[in-house]
Design a protein around this motif. Structure first.
Motif: not given
Length: 602
Positions: A293-314
């Motif tokens: 659903n829309a809420f879950q999609k927003v949650m996953v997108r946010r999670a992936l953005a945070v995961g990307r910053r933490r694991n790839l940028d740092y």
């Protein structure tokens, strides 16, 4: 004795005793059954003496024609104890392929897996003059006139009852083993011709095992690995030997079709695989996100953005993660990433080496964002697997990593990747001309792959030189790059890009048939057969739209102008794939010539 492999299992048995070395799924009872280091060493001892009693001598080639099972590793190390070479034959090989390798390598003793393998070996016995004995791991019915086959238990009993002189002879061979002894012949999969046996002496393994421990700083005997690529593939053979060298417990997956269940049951911390495995994981996760659903999609997108910053940028470059970002990541890791990893069965993950074909940057970045430590690498049968791989810190997505210790890489003519070092084969068995062609005059191995080295020292693959083709307009096309990109799509299973000396690029595409059926049901598209469905104009329009999105960033002359959907997969049995699941382009060009011509006739 300076050969690491020759005494490896015994050294580990002294160190680890009753600790589990291997585990396998018992077909009769289903649970995983452990084999201790001590039991493993005892089996190797018995098998080594049985081989000696059956007439194996130093420099013999011992064949193993079986899917993965603990007995395959027992056969390998028993061969090494006799200064004989182990020759792995893919369990999916045809009668013709098996006979070719037996004759080429002069195999006298052949281990077989299932009843089907046994029956192929029995036919080969009458056509291959060198073959004298078959050792059957799992034979349900012995042929009535068969006096040449032992079951694996009969074979081990022969070793157990060996006289003292056999024991002394095997020990003498172990003591006299030298680095130049051939450990294994790895038969290349032959995308463009007959297979060639790459000769890998013990010196290659004595070099490569310490190199991997030096590079892969996070692995230890606390890790576990699952072995599911064929042990006849240098990637799995080499990786499994690294695991045994480190003291890791190895779960041996017997049936490749059961791998997803096996991973969930064993939750390994390490596993080597080809990109196709991760492409399927990615497609399945994307399909699940699509149904949210829309809420879950927003949650996953946010999670992936945070995961990307933490694991790839740092984390990727060794920078300290800001406290707030770390808190955010832990929140999403607990609620999004850990459940995802649990579904796959890798919630305890350490490293996951992948090689054998290109892995798209999109999938690589996605997996790292989710906390799945994909370690991309590059190597060949002829280089004892690894030439380059991601370092723990400082890897660059889009590359295949940096060169491992004590191996050298340079770029030669036509951008060909050339390799030198202690892990390079001594040549192709019985093929002096092919061996000469494989090396430059000053001794560098020609990989046949094109690439370049970036400013960080990482290697970037551009394509297989033999796969590169030129359109009639004079433009060079790298088909693997296009195929890899299309492989990201959940509706696309396999792709063969066409266009050599043609005016534009086309493709033969095998859709993901289950996903396509689901789409047809959702869109209420009626069809009588898969052939009917792949010919449907709405299906073709949908695939066309998805291809156009995936091709963004490609030059116009690289884009697929027309494609044809097939109703069934490319297979090894059909001849379109090698045993390592690489596309045989000449076969596809011949087999689907009418379909290809039709794409250029319009």
């Amino acid at each position: 004795m300076s050969n690491i492999l020759t005494g490896l299992i015994h050294r580990q048995a002294l160190k680890y005793g009753d600790r589990a070395a291997l585990s396998f799924k018992d077909a009769a009872t289903h649970p995983w059954v452990d084999i201790s280091w001590r039991s493993f060493a005892e089996m190797v001892d018995k098998a080594a003496m049985a081989l000696e009693r059956l007439g194996a001598v130093p420099a013999d080639n011992i064949g193993v024609f079986s899917a993965n099972r603990p007995g395959v590793l027992v056969a390998d190390f028993a061969a090494y104890a006799n200064r004989a070479a182990s020759v792995s034959i893919y369990s999916t090989s045809s009668q013709e392929q098996v006979e070719y390798i037996i004759n080429d390598a002069g195999i006298k003793i052949l281990f077989t897996g299932t009843q089907e393998h046994y029956e192929i070996a029995r036919k080969a016995l009458g056509r291959c003059p060198s073959l004298k004995r078959i050792i059957a791991f799992d034979m349900s019915e012995r042929q009535p006139d068969d006096n040449d086959t032992l079951t694996f238990s009969e074979f081990l009993k022969l070793g157990e009852e060996a006289p003292e002189e056999s024991r002394r002879e095997v020990q003498r061979r172990i003591d006299e083993a030298i680095p130049e002894d051939i450990a294994t012949l790895i038969y290349t999969s032959g995308t463009t011709g007959e297979p060639k046996g790459a000769m890998l002496p013990h010196s290659c393994f004595s070099a490569t095992l310490p190199m991997h421990v030096e590079r892969l700083t996070s692995i230890s005997d606390a890790d576990t690995s699952i072995c599911f690529l064929p042990l006849s593939h240098i990637f799995e053979k080499g990786w499994t030997y690294v695991c045994l060298y480190v003291g890791m417990k190895v779960y041996v997956n017997l049936d490749p079709r059961d791998i997803q269940n096996s991973i969930r049951e064993t939750t390994p911390t390490c596993m080597c695989s080809v990109p196709r495995f991760w492409e399927k994981v990615y497609a399945a996760v994307q399909a699940k996100i699509h149904r949210m659903n829309a809420f879950q999609k927003v949650m996953v997108r946010r999670a992936l953005a945070v995961g990307r910053r933490r694991n790839l940028d740092y984390k990727r470059i060794g920078r300290k993660v800001p406290a707030l970002l770390e808190m955010e990541y832990r929140f999403f890791d607990a609620r999004v990433f850990t459940p995802l990893r649990k579904v796959i069965g890798i919630n305890n993950g350490n490293i996951f080496p992948t090689a054998g074909a290109p892995l798209s940057d999109t999938i690589c970045e996605f997996l790292h964002s989710c906390g799945i430590n994909i370690m991309v690498g590059y190597g060949l049968s002829e280089t004892t697997a690894t030439v380059t791989c991601y370092p723990a810190v400082g890897y660059e997505v889009g590359t295949v990593g940096t060169v491992i210790p004590r191996v050298q890489v340079k770029i030669g003519e036509n951008n060909e990747i050339l390799v030198n070092g202690p892990t390079i084969m001594t040549g192709y068995y019985n093929k002096p001309e092919a061996t000469a062609e494989a090396f430059t005059p000053d001794g560098w191995f020609r990989t046949g792959d094109a690439g370049r080295i970036d400013n960080t020292g990482a290697l970037i693959l551009t394509d297989r030189i033999k796969d590169l083709f030129k359109t009639s307009n004079g433009k060079y096309i790298a088909p693997q790059a296009i195929e890899s990109r299309l492989g990201e799509d959940k509706y696309i299973e396999q792709v063969a890009v066409i266009g050599d000396r043609r005016k534009y690029v086309t493709a033969i595409i095998v859709p993901a048939l289950d996903a396509l059926r689901e789409y047809a049901e959702k869109k209420k598209i009626s069809y009588k057969s898969m052939a009917d469905l792949v010919a449907n104009s709405e299906i073709n329009r949908m695939i066309q739209e998805r291809i156009e999105k995936l091709e963004k960033g490609f030059a116009n002359y690289e884009k697929i102008k027309r494609f044809t959907l097939l109703p069934k997969e490319f297979t090894m049995e059909g001849g379109e794939l090698t045993n390592t699941l690489k596309i045989k382009r000449p076969v596809i060009n011949t087999k689907y010539a009418d379909l290809i011509e039709a794409m250029y006739a319009q």
